[in-house]
Design a protein around this motif. Structure first.
Motif, PDB file in Angstrom:
ATOM      1  N   ASN A 163     -24.225 -35.999   6.643  1.00  0.00           N
ATOM      2  CA  ASN A 163     -23.187 -36.381   5.689  1.00  0.00           C
ATOM      3  C   ASN A 163     -21.913 -36.700   6.454  1.00  0.00           C
ATOM      4  N   ILE A 204     -17.021 -24.622   1.450  1.00  0.00           N
ATOM      5  CA  ILE A 204     -18.356 -24.974   1.962  1.00  0.00           C
ATOM      6  C   ILE A 204     -19.421 -24.650   0.915  1.00  0.00           C
ATOM      7  N   LYS A 206     -22.532 -26.725   0.571  1.00  0.00           N
ATOM      8  CA  LYS A 206     -22.648 -27.610   1.732  1.00  0.00           C
ATOM      9  C   LYS A 206     -23.701 -27.073   2.701  1.00  0.00           C
ATOM     10  N   ASP A 215     -23.652 -31.119   6.696  1.00  0.00           N
ATOM     11  CA  ASP A 215     -22.229 -31.482   6.630  1.00  0.00           C
ATOM     12  C   ASP A 215     -21.535 -31.103   7.920  1.00  0.00           C
TER      13      ASP A 215
END
Ligand code: NAD
Ligand code: UDX
Length: 468
Positions: free
Chosen positions: A435, A328, A331, A411
């Motif tokens: 996303n 991550i 992100k 995300d």
């Protein structure tokens, strides 16, 4: 019987404030004064626009109903004590941070200071009620301090009257509690004091719900009630791990198990883990008590409840990372909810804190939205009240004014608190801005899973082996 005419409550927090406001509302013939050393807290309780220091549904109406009539908030602690015939001690009892029992035992410093104050300023006899949650036999210590310092002619009778309200439903709980528990010495004086307090509650609570027991049973019952509730949640959470591995559904399992009238349906909701100022604290207090009694097996049993909760929080955080293709870093993770449960602004021991810390350690960017928690509080929690440098946290975390704003360009969305408004967000618009693939981790199993899947979300819930 002793008639109570004036009550003072020491400590205007989550417990003292709502509890004694309800006493004042239900007992117009009793003058109730709530005192605290914290000036800004008292100012907020006295706020002309009723911007009270804690958020609790229905609380404003209670305070509006009696503030200035027979309910008063003040920083004049000594005056409040001197005038009262019954004193609720409702100060904080945090977990000790250092010294013997650090991390487990309750810090009784505030209780002792309040007790010494009572002895010092009292010129008449008082009933002293332990409202704070305390380890067993604290009433005994209070009595020793009071008796050693009492002025001639002053007697002190100590009662234990633990509070069972839950935050978010405090007013409902206080209006119609399952039970009120009063513990006293079984001497005539103790029983008289107990009857005096029972009469106060009898103004609105049916007599059969007012339970009277011995002092030590009362103190232990409070720890036991909390630890057993915490244990139920840990049990269902440990089943959720099995469900995920096997394809069973934990909500279905809990439903089926809860239908057994011996188990009952409440408090079986699997979650990202329990939070709040009570469950972990009291379970650890019980562990400490057992250890200090040389009951190591008993201590291990209750400690497992807390370990299971830590495991559940970690397991969930790890699942987020694993699902997002094992990284991550960089992100954007949108965290919905920061309070430890819905309908409160309280963040003490909220699972959101541990989860966000985990995401930050993996170098994610985090946005947060909670309808009741201020940005300043979120920063205090994430910096551990200044113990960690603020700058990197401020860089990585953005607190947003709405869920929509928090989810923009994310995300993944992680639902941590079960606020109702999260169920019916405009999920299609949120999906459009995210996303792809767009992930949702429902840490409370409150979202409409199929509808979200139809929109195109990849949905991960607690305790279900379903494919994304
Ligand atoms: P809190 O921190 O919100 O409030 C305690 C207040 O006491 C603070 O405002 C503090 O300034 C004040 N205080 C401390 N020492 C004082 C002194 N000597 N004189 C005057 N004021 C003083 O805490 P809380 O959540 O209300 O909890 C109080 C007690 O009730 C604790 O023992 C807690 O474990 C127990 N309890 C809490 C809950 C809950 O849901 N929060 C439920 C049941 C029981
Ligand atoms: C608790 C006790 O319920 C109350 O009687 C006591 O006086 C104080 O401690 P509180 O901590 O305010 O009250 O809230 P509670 O509703 O018990 O929830 C505690 C935590 O458990 C929250 O994080 C909640 O989200 C979680 N929880 C609760 C679950 O994960 N599943 C459930 O089924 C119930």
């Amino acid at each position: 019987p002793i008639e109570v005419k004036k009550i003072v409550c020491i400590g205007a927090g989550y417990v003292g404030g709502p509890t004694c406001a309800v006493v004042a509302l239900k007992c117009p013939h009793i003058q109730v004064t709530i005192v605290d050393v914290n000036q800004s807290r008292i100012d907020a309780w006295n706020d002309p626009d009723f911007n009270l220091p804690i958020y609790e549904p229905g609380l404003v109406d209670v305070v509006k109903g009696c503030r200035g009539r027979n309910l008063f908030f003040s920083t004049e602690v000594d005056k409040g004590i001197a005038e009262a015939d019954l004193i609720f001690v409702s100060v904080n009892t945090p977990t000790k941070k250092s010294g013997l029992g650090a991390g487990f035992a309750a810090d009784l410093n505030y209780i002792e200071l309040a007790t010494r104050r009572i002895a010092e300023v009292s010129t008449s006899s008082k009933i002293v009620v332990e409202k704070s949650t305390v380890p067993c036999r604290t009433a005994e210590s209070m009595r020793t301090i009071l008796e050693a310092n009492a002025k001639p002619g002053c007697r002190f009778d100590i009662l234990s009257n633990p509070e069972f309200l839950a935050e978010g439903t405090a007013i409902e709980d206080l209006f119609a509690p399952d039970r009120v528990l009063i513990g006293s010495l079984q001497s005539q004086e103790g029983l008289d004091a107990c009857a005096a307090l029972a009469n106060v509650y009898a103004n609105w609570i049916p007599k059969e719900r007012i339970l009277t027991v011995g002092l030590w049973s009362s103190e232990l019952s409070k720890l036991a009630a909390n630890a057993m509730l915490a244990q139920r949640i840990s049990s269902v959470n440990m089943l959720s791990a099995i469900c995920e591995a096997t394809g069973a559904n934990v909500d279905e399992v809990a439903y089926a198990v809860g239908k057994d009238s011996r188990v009952g349906p409440k408090f079986l909701k699997a979650s990202v883990g329990f939070g709040g100022s009570c469950f972990q604290k009291y379970s650890l207090n019980l562990v400490y008590l057992a250890r200090s009694l040389n009951l190591e097996e008993v201590a291990r049993y209750w400690y497992a409840v807390v370990e299971a909760n830590d495991y559940q929080k970690n397991r969930f955080a790890k699942k987020v990372v694993d699902t997002l293709f094992n990284t991550i870093t960089g992100k954007k993770i949108a965290v919905l909810g920061f309070a430890f449960k819905a309908d409160t602004g309280d963040t003490r021991e909220s699972p959101a804190i541990d989860l966000i810390n985990h995401f930050l350690s993996e170098r994610a960017r985090v946005t947060v939205y909670d309808p009741e928690v201020q940005e300043s509080q979120i920063m205090l929690d994430l910096t551990d009240y200044g113990a960690k440098p603020a700058e990197p946290i401020q860089k990585a975390v953005t607190v947003c004014p709405s869920a929509l704003e928090a989810c923009k360009g994310a995300d993944a969305i992680v639902v941590v608190t079960e606020w109702k408004e999260f169920v019916n967000l405009d999920w299609q618009s949120i999906h459009d801005t995210m996303n792809k693939p767009a992930f949702i981790f429902d840490g409370r199993n409150i979202l409409k899973r199929q509808e979200l899947k139809n929109i195109g979300f990849k949905v991960v819930s607690i305790g279900t082996g379903d494919r994304l």
